[in-house]
Design a protein around this motif. Structure first.
Motif, PDB file in Angstrom:
ATOM      1  N   ALA A  28       0.828  -1.209   0.000  1.00 20.37           N
ATOM      2  CA  ALA A  28       0.000   0.000   0.000  1.00 20.37           C
ATOM      3  C   ALA A  28       0.865   1.264   0.000  1.00 20.37           C
ATOM      4  CB  ALA A  28      -0.934   0.001   1.204  1.00 20.37           C
ATOM      5  N   GLY A  29       1.946   1.250   0.749  1.00 18.76           N
ATOM      6  CA  GLY A  29       2.845   2.400   0.775  1.00 18.76           C
ATOM      7  C   GLY A  29       3.507   2.658  -0.568  1.00 18.76           C
ATOM      8  N   VAL A  30       3.906   1.596  -1.239  1.00 12.79           N
ATOM      9  CA  VAL A  30       4.542   1.744  -2.554  1.00 12.79           C
ATOM     10  C   VAL A  30       3.541   2.286  -3.571  1.00 12.79           C
ATOM     11  CG1 VAL A  30       5.498   0.437  -4.493  1.00 12.79           C
ATOM     12  CG2 VAL A  30       6.354   0.051  -2.197  1.00 12.79           C
ATOM     13  N   ILE A  31       2.346   1.709  -3.608  1.00 16.32           N
ATOM     14  CA  ILE A  31       1.337   2.172  -4.563  1.00 16.32           C
ATOM     15  C   ILE A  31       0.966   3.629  -4.284  1.00 16.32           C
ATOM     16  CG2 ILE A  31      -1.032   1.823  -5.392  1.00 16.32           C
ATOM     17  CD1 ILE A  31       1.023  -0.277  -6.336  1.00 16.32           C
ATOM     18  N   GLY A  32       0.799   3.968  -3.023  1.00 16.85           N
ATOM     19  CA  GLY A  32       0.470   5.347  -2.674  1.00 16.85           C
ATOM     20  C   GLY A  32       1.568   6.325  -3.042  1.00 16.85           C
ATOM     21  N   LEU A  36       1.726   9.619  -5.816  1.00 17.67           N
ATOM     22  CA  LEU A  36       2.197  10.965  -5.459  1.00 17.67           C
ATOM     23  C   LEU A  36       3.383  11.398  -6.315  1.00 17.67           C
ATOM     24  CD1 LEU A  36       1.925  10.819  -1.577  1.00 17.67           C
ATOM     25  CD2 LEU A  36       0.484  12.103  -3.152  1.00 17.67           C
ATOM     26  N   ALA A  37       4.305  10.478  -6.563  1.00 19.43           N
ATOM     27  CA  ALA A  37       5.487  10.800  -7.365  1.00 19.43           C
ATOM     28  C   ALA A  37       5.087  11.122  -8.807  1.00 19.43           C
ATOM     29  CB  ALA A  37       6.479   9.643  -7.341  1.00 19.43           C
ATOM     30  N   LEU A  41       5.697  14.659 -10.777  1.00 17.34           N
ATOM     31  CA  LEU A  41       6.403  14.750 -12.057  1.00 17.34           C
ATOM     32  C   LEU A  41       5.546  15.429 -13.117  1.00 17.34           C
ATOM     33  CD1 LEU A  41       8.165  11.281 -12.201  1.00 17.34           C
ATOM     34  CD2 LEU A  41       9.252  13.518 -12.028  1.00 17.34           C
ATOM     35  N   LEU A  42       4.267  15.102 -13.159  1.00 18.61           N
ATOM     36  CA  LEU A  42       3.378  15.752 -14.121  1.00 18.61           C
ATOM     37  C   LEU A  42       3.260  17.242 -13.841  1.00 18.61           C
ATOM     38  CD1 LEU A  42       0.576  13.092 -14.506  1.00 18.61           C
ATOM     39  CD2 LEU A  42       2.243  13.796 -16.219  1.00 18.61           C
ATOM     40  N   ALA A  43       3.180  17.614 -12.585  1.00 17.49           N
ATOM     41  CA  ALA A  43       3.110  19.030 -12.230  1.00 17.49           C
ATOM     42  C   ALA A  43       4.395  19.754 -12.628  1.00 17.49           C
ATOM     43  CB  ALA A  43       2.850  19.183 -10.735  1.00 17.49           C
ATOM     44  N   ALA A  44       5.541  19.109 -12.432  1.00 18.62           N
ATOM     45  CA  ALA A  44       6.816  19.723 -12.809  1.00 18.62           C
ATOM     46  C   ALA A  44       6.921  19.880 -14.323  1.00 18.62           C
ATOM     47  CB  ALA A  44       7.982  18.889 -12.289  1.00 18.62           C
ATOM     48  N   GLU A  45       6.437  18.891 -15.078  1.00 18.39           N
ATOM     49  CA  GLU A  45       6.450  19.006 -16.534  1.00 18.39           C
ATOM     50  C   GLU A  45       5.560  20.159 -16.991  1.00 18.39           C
ATOM     51  OE1 GLU A  45       5.360  15.349 -18.391  1.00 18.39           O
ATOM     52  OE2 GLU A  45       7.235  14.374 -17.861  1.00 18.39           O
TER      53      GLU A  45
END
Length: 57
Positions: A28-32, A36-37, A41-45
């Motif tokens: 669950a932590g990895v998927i979450g 977020l990551a 990244l999309l916001a930075a692009e």
């Protein structure tokens, strides 16, 4: 990791209990964090107006 150590030092459960608890928590932590990551990244692009390589702006 700290929660697993605290559990081990206080309760001393068998290995299968650790697996039963920490495998789903880790999954669950990895998927979450992947969600977020990707959003970051999309916001930075978008903020940097990223485009395809070799494409004129």
């Amino acid at each position: 990791m700290a929660m697993a150590i605290v559990l081990e030092l206080t309760v001393h459960p068998p290995l299968w209990v650790h697996l039963l608890i920490w495998l789903p928590v880790t999954f669950a932590g990895v998927i979450g964090s992947l969600r977020l990551a990707k959003a970051a990244l999309l916001a930075a692009e978008y903020r940097n107006r990223a485009a395809e390589a070799g494409r004129d702006r």
